[in-house]
Design an enzyme around this catalytic site. Structure first.
Site, short mmCIF file in Angstrom:
data_model
loop_
_atom_site.label_atom_id
_atom_site.label_comp_id
_atom_site.label_asym_id
_atom_site.label_seq_id
_atom_site.Cartn_x
_atom_site.Cartn_y
_atom_site.Cartn_z
N SER A 271 -26.22 5.34 12.98
CA SER A 271 -27.05 4.42 13.79
C SER A 271 -28.01 3.55 13.07
O SER A 271 -28.67 2.60 13.79
CB SER A 271 -27.97 5.20 14.91
OG SER A 271 -26.74 5.63 15.91
N SER B 126 -27.13 2.86 16.72
CA SER B 126 -28.09 2.44 18.00
C SER B 126 -29.43 1.78 17.80
O SER B 126 -30.20 1.69 18.71
CB SER B 126 -28.43 3.78 18.80
OG SER B 126 -28.90 4.74 18.05
N LYS C 182 -38.36 2.50 16.28
CA LYS C 182 -37.58 2.66 17.37
C LYS C 182 -38.11 3.60 18.22
O LYS C 182 -38.66 4.48 18.19
CB LYS C 182 -36.43 3.50 16.72
CG LYS C 182 -35.07 3.52 17.80
CD LYS C 182 -33.97 4.16 16.95
CE LYS C 182 -32.70 4.27 17.83
NZ LYS C 182 -31.49 4.97 16.91
#
Length: 527
Positions: free
Chosen positions: A195, A171, A76
């Site tokens: 997330s 996210s 990420k």
């Protein structure tokens, strides 16, 4: 059959059925083929191929570094990567190239993993859909699955169709899409309130949030320091365990990590669950929960009970205050963390510098989107001297009550809690964006954020398909630092539900072609 799991791929590499370079090239090809998903912000092709060559040499000499050697992974884009741009999907950090690796990234590289790229997210990880980053939204690969398309009885739309796609959840949506589309075999996300688990549920994956302090946060650009945990996205529980084993342990650069060394462990097979006690929190049966998720939740509880486990209803009485408490604490820490981006010390710098105040205002207006600015303003309000005691201090006290709720349940003999992960399956993008970010996050984090406030390990396991042919996940929550027990139970659960492999239609095509190497079909997993 190779390709479904990291463990299978690792066995194929060790048995010489495929080389790291061949595997890397296949994954790079799929990244290009699925570019329209917008899963990656940065693709590190040259880096990955160089790492693959080094892995080739180790395998040729019989000097493999372990299960992750030669395995394509993604990270990420809020984890620092040395020499590779790290943006947090923001204008504020666009162009920022860290001089160091996050500890978890370095540990993956030390184990021989191949870094395929940095994945997309909501800006600074503030969101639940992966739709609010400056590089555009992430599309859920299940938008193009045969399961979903056949249920809709509708021809697949072209890759330029902007309205006919599903959200990934957030996210860490880019990491979830990357794994779901077979472009890598594991990905790092971050988990502050769900997330990692949220997109795992929407993309039919395993999403693991380890215990707070088990895995280093050094190099993870912070959202909420007291809740952030590096998360793991994979296609099987075994794979998540392999990655966690590589990442766990004390880090002198992160004072919140456990001091005692973590002993190497293998994930055992659990054949008998009769000695387990499974807790079902009654407060998690909320009116907004979809009937299909509720039905699968009930069936899962019945499954444990039919196999001899003790299944009981439990109470977490302060759950109703949890999401409000989380919002106050989250925005307060966001306001504190984002203060460093002022145009002088870090990140983007605005041109309006007639005064310090003008520089600050211009920099933050240009560098942050409305979601981030809104959270900063809320957090600043809660931290004002006249508001601190009524908001932030009270929220901390409620957080302690929530922690005590979990402690009371686990002290009563419950081994794990079984809950939904999300209220429903993945939503169409146009329906999702009707609500504002704060409302969406409050809804989507309702079952997940309490585990972050209590520092507990939690995992989302895909259990079935909705009537629309979309994945639904359920969550297991364990005692703090009992991650191995949680994973062992999750592995048994995963084996019972037998979640189907995703099958794609155009424009994705057969992305599972990476499975098709005939000489790999008989790979032995005996190690």
């Amino acid at each position: 059959m190779l390709g479904r799991t990291l463990r299978e791929v690792s066995a194929g590499l060790k048995q010489g059925h495929i080389t790291p370079t061949e595997l890397c090239q296949k994954c790079l090809s799929l990244i290009k083929k699925t570019k329209f998903l917008n899963a990656y912000i940065t693709v590190t092709e040259e880096v990955a191929l160089k790492q693959a060559e080094e892995s080739d040499k180790r395998y040729a000499k019989g000097q493999s570094l372990g299960d992750l050697d030669g395995i394509p992974v993604a990270v990420k884009d809020n984890f620092s990567t040395s020499g590779i741009e790290t943006t947090c999907a923001s204008n504020m950090l666009r162009g920022y190239v860290p001089p160091y690796n996050a500890t978890v990234v370095q540990k993956l590289l030390d184990q021989g993993a191949l870094l395929m790229g940095k994945t997309n997210l909501d800006e600074f990880a503030m969101g639940s859909g992966s739709t609010d980053g400056v590089f555009g939204p992430v599309k859920n690969p299940w938008s193009y699955s045969k399961q979903y398309r056949e249920k809709r009885k509708q021809k697949p739309q072209g890759e330029n169709e902007d309205s006919d796609w599903l959200i990934t959840g957030g996210s860490s949506g880019g990491s979830a899409a990357a794994v779901s589309a077979f472009t890598c075999f594991a990905a790092l996300g971050s988990d502050t309130g769900g997330s990692t688990r949220n997109p795992a549920a929407h993309c039919g994956l395993i999403g693991l949030k380890p215990s707070y302090g088990l895995v280093s946060r050094h190099g993870l650009i912070p959202l909420v320091n007291s809740m952030d945990v590096p998360g793991i996205l994979t296609r099987s529980v075994d794979d998540a365990a392999i990655v966690l084993a590589a990442l766990a342990g004390h880090d002198p650069k992160d004072s919140t990590t456990i001091q005692d060394p973590v002993k190497p462990w293998m994930l055992p097979s659990l054949n008998d669950v009769s000695k387990l006690c499974i807790g079902i929190p009654k407060e998690y049966l909320v009116p907004e929960l979809s009937g299909e998720v509720q039905s699968l939740w009930t069936k899962a509880a019945d499954l444990f009970e039919s196999e001899g486990a003790k299944v009981i209803e439990v109470s977490l009485p302060h759950t109703n205050y949890s999401i409000v408490c989380y919002h106050v604490l989250c925005t307060a820490e966001v306001a504190s963390n984002m203060a460093r981006f002022d145009g002088l010390e870090y990140g983007h710098r605005g041109d309006m510098d007639l005064s310090t105040e003008a520089l600050y205002a211009t920099t933050r207006r240009e560098g942050f989107n409305d979601v981030v600015r809104g959270r900063i303003l809320s957090g600043t309000f809660f931290l004002l001297k006249e508001n601190y005691e009524n908001y932030f201090l009270k929220a901390q006290k409620v957080r302690r009550l929530i922690v005590n709720d979990f402690a009371n349940v686990f002290n009563s003999g419950v081994d794990v809690l079984l809950t939904p992960t999300t209220l429903c399956e993945a939503m169409p993008s146009l329906e999702f964006i009707k609500e504002d970010n704060r409302t969406r996050s409050a809804q989507d984090d309702v079952f997940t954020q309490a585990a972050n406030m209590a520092g507990l390990p939690a995992i989302s396991v895909p259990v079935g398909l909705s009537s629309k042919g979309l994945p639904i996940g359920l969550q297991l929550i364990g005692r703090a630092f009992c991650d191995q027990q949680l994973l062992t139970i999750a592995k048994w659960f995963e084996k019972q539900v037998q979640f189907p492999i995703i099958q794609f239609q155009e424009p994705m095509g057969d992305c599972s072609e990476i499975l098709g190497n005939e000489k790999l079909a008989s790979v032995s997993l005996k190690q």
